[in-house]
Design an enzyme around this catalytic site. Structure first.
Site: not given
Length: 424
Positions: A397-398
């Site tokens: 998700h980064r």
């Protein structure tokens, strides 16, 4: 006298097997000579000498297992003479830079300080000249980054550090944050399982490496899965035609080859998904270097189809077959399994319908491919049979948020459902 240490030939290597020596006591070696073969957690690789000298002692015999990285495996003489060259050559600029300045006959060079140790007790790789210059300048070699072979600290590194490239040891120590102590797994005795009720198979290098990397990934990467169903009846029909055309060449294209090609093209269409998180920023990769998960004895390895977006299905099929074969034989080179930008893991051939893979750091995504099976689907208000394959995209998700992951799957789905577009 110089120690030859067990090298770290891959980022995951902690120990290895000294498979074969190519030198014996009394031999003279030069930098770049192959001196041994090491079996790592991933492959068998040749080790080159980084110093010149005469082999004084072999400390670890052939066939020795569990040799820890940085363990001395042999010793070279400190004043060794390199083998006589076949022809006279002018010294290179690199040789000139490393060579010490000539001194008057009566002046005797001070001996190089002993090889320094890192904070964890391992040896710091540095040339004798670099150690001597660092001692004279009062530099702590722990703070100097080596640019020589295998990260070895050489003269230019010490000179650069002396001009402000390295911080004092005390400052470096103060800046380092204390590492968290990892939780240790419970023993079987602690779990109430009595001795004698099981057989214990020792962990080899690959098992340890896979375990460590997977734990690190699960703990450090904020990941989430996205699922999509793909109808692959057209793919199966096209695959049959393609394989009939390629039969005279001895090439057979698998469903996984189609998946690799479709994923590579989708990555070029949605480049934000072809990315990696780094502390310095998001690395946007120029090519789709697709890693494919291959099960081998004792673990897993991910050989890479480089620039898969530029290759046809026949070439991908040929490369993937060759890489998988050499992976099982542990004959891959490091560059053939390190540095991919995206991974594909396919368990469909085992009948697995759907699964979620652990991200292969530092990649931003990994695609899990399930089995193609007949399922009822609704078309034009009618329930009809179709061959459906479930695909799961696990995202960091980064790097890849939900919208980006969804756009990637929207690009992938039509390619895999109508693969004629991939043949153009």
């Amino acid at each position: 006298m110089t120690d030859i240490l067990m090298p770290a030939l891959s980022p995951t290597m902690e120990e290895g097997v000294l498979a074969k020596w190519h030198v014996k006591v009394g031999d003279t070696v030069s930098a770049g000579d192959v001196i041994a073969e090491i079996e790592t957690d991933k492959a068998t690789m040749e080790v080159e000498a980084v110093d010149e000298g005469e082999v004084l002692e072999i400390l670890v015999p052939e066939g020795a297992e569990g040799v820890k990285v940085n363990t001395p495996i042999a010793r070279l003489s400190g004043d060794a003479v390199a083998p006589a060259p076949k022809k006279t050559e002018a010294p290179t600029e690199a040789t000139k830079a490393e060579a010490p300045k000539a001194e008057a006959p009566k002046a005797e060079a001070a001996p190089a300080p002993a090889a320094p140790k890192s904070d964890d007790g391992g040896r710091i790789f540095a040339s004798p000249l670099a150690r001597r210059l660092a001692a004279q300048a009062g530099l702590d070699l722990k703070t100097v980054k080596g640019t020589g072979p295998h990260g070895r600290i050489v003269k230019r590194d010490v000179e650069a550090a002396g001009k402000g490239g390295a911080q004092p040891a005390a400052a470096a120590t103060a800046a380092a944050a204390p590492a968290a102590e990892p939780r240790k797994a419970l023993s079987l005795a602690q779990m109430g399982i009595p001795d004698g009720s099981y057989d214990l198979i020792p962990l080899d290098g690959m098992k340890k490496a896979v375990a460590r990397r997977m734990v690190d990934s699960v703990q450090n990467v904020p990941h989430f899965p996205l699922f999509i169903d793909c109808e692959i009846d057209q793919l199966m029909a096209v695959r049959a035609k393609v394989n009939k055309m390629l039969e005279p060449q001895g090439v057979k294209v698998s469903v996984n080859d189609f998946v690799i090609k479709a994923a590579a093209l989708a990555l070029k269409m949605v480049p934000e998904a072809n990315a990696s998180y780094t502390p310095e920023g998001i690395a946007m990769h120029h090519n789709a270097d697709v890693s494919m998960a291959v099960a081998i004895d004792g673990g897993l390895i991910t050989p890479i189809i480089r620039k898969a977006e530029t290759k046809g299905l026949a070439q991908i099929a040929t490369e993937s077959k060759d890489l998988a074969k050499r992976a099982r034989e542990r004959k891959l080179k490091p560059e053939e399994f390190q540095g991919g930008t995206f991974s594909v893991s396919n368990l469909g051939m085992f009948g697995i319908k759907q699964f979620t893979s652990i991200i292969n750091e530092p990649q931003g995504c990994i695609m899990s491919v399930g089995a193609g099976e007949q399922r009822p689907v609704v078309k034009d208000g009618q329930i009809v049979p179709a061959t459906v394959m479930t695909v799961t995209l696990t995202c960091d998700h980064r790097v890849v948020d939900g919208a980006t992951g969804a756009r990637f799957l929207q690009a992938f789905k039509p390619l895999i459902e109508d693969p004629v577009a991939m043949l153009a």
